[in-house]
Design a protein around this motif. Sequence first.
Motif, mmCIF file in Angstrom:
data_model
loop_
_atom_site.group_PDB
_atom_site.id
_atom_site.type_symbol
_atom_site.label_atom_id
_atom_site.label_comp_id
_atom_site.label_asym_id
_atom_site.label_seq_id
_atom_site.Cartn_x
_atom_site.Cartn_y
_atom_site.Cartn_z
ATOM 1 N N ALA A 1 26.575 -29.491 10.999
ATOM 2 C CA ALA A 1 26.690 -30.052 9.654
ATOM 3 C C ALA A 1 28.116 -30.518 9.365
ATOM 4 C CB ALA A 1 26.248 -29.019 8.619
ATOM 5 N N TYR B 1 24.472 -30.523 1.574
ATOM 6 C CA TYR B 1 23.363 -29.850 2.231
ATOM 7 C C TYR B 1 22.836 -28.739 1.341
ATOM 8 C CZ TYR B 1 24.463 -32.316 6.530
ATOM 9 O OH TYR B 1 24.677 -33.292 7.461
ATOM 10 N N ILE C 1 18.539 -29.444 5.937
ATOM 11 C CA ILE C 1 18.965 -29.647 7.324
ATOM 12 C C ILE C 1 17.781 -29.696 8.281
ATOM 13 C CG2 ILE C 1 20.141 -28.509 9.251
ATOM 14 C CD1 ILE C 1 22.430 -27.924 7.405
#
Length: 170
Positions: free
Chosen positions: A88, A75, A50
């Motif tokens: 996210a 992720y 990320i």
Amino acid sequence: MIVEDEGVVALQIREALEGMGYTVPGMAMGGEEAMAKALDLEPDLVLMDIQLKGGITGVEAASRIRARLDIPVVYLTAFSDQETLEQAQLTEPYGYVLKPFEERALHAVIQMSLARHRRVRGERETGWWMSAVASSMMEAVLISDPKGSVKFVNPAGEALFGRTLAEVVD
């Protein structure tokens, strides 16, 4: 494909994946590079950090990749704060694995993500075919859900009912 801005960590992830039997077609260290490589390689799955160095975060890179390609993103990050999780989630990831990761957990998330992606892709393609067939029929076709909400009307149905799909859906 692995997107990780720490070279040593990227190599460790690659080694772990190859030990699980996966082929890693490419690695990228930044968001711009990730987008270019994803377009070029079209991998089966992207493992995305990320927090990336440079102007584009992993969340932004994932969003752009998903907008252009039908590739699941998982992720793989050290960040789990609420703000990061909310950002996210907007990209509809197929998984979220915290570092340091256990290889078995990563393997399970990858397997589940690939299976889910195959299922979703198949359902979407089936829907496209059904829509194309219904749209091309000369007879009026109206499709509703079990509650009676209209989900689809073909052009012949629109002409018969005097209403467009946009006017009658749901």
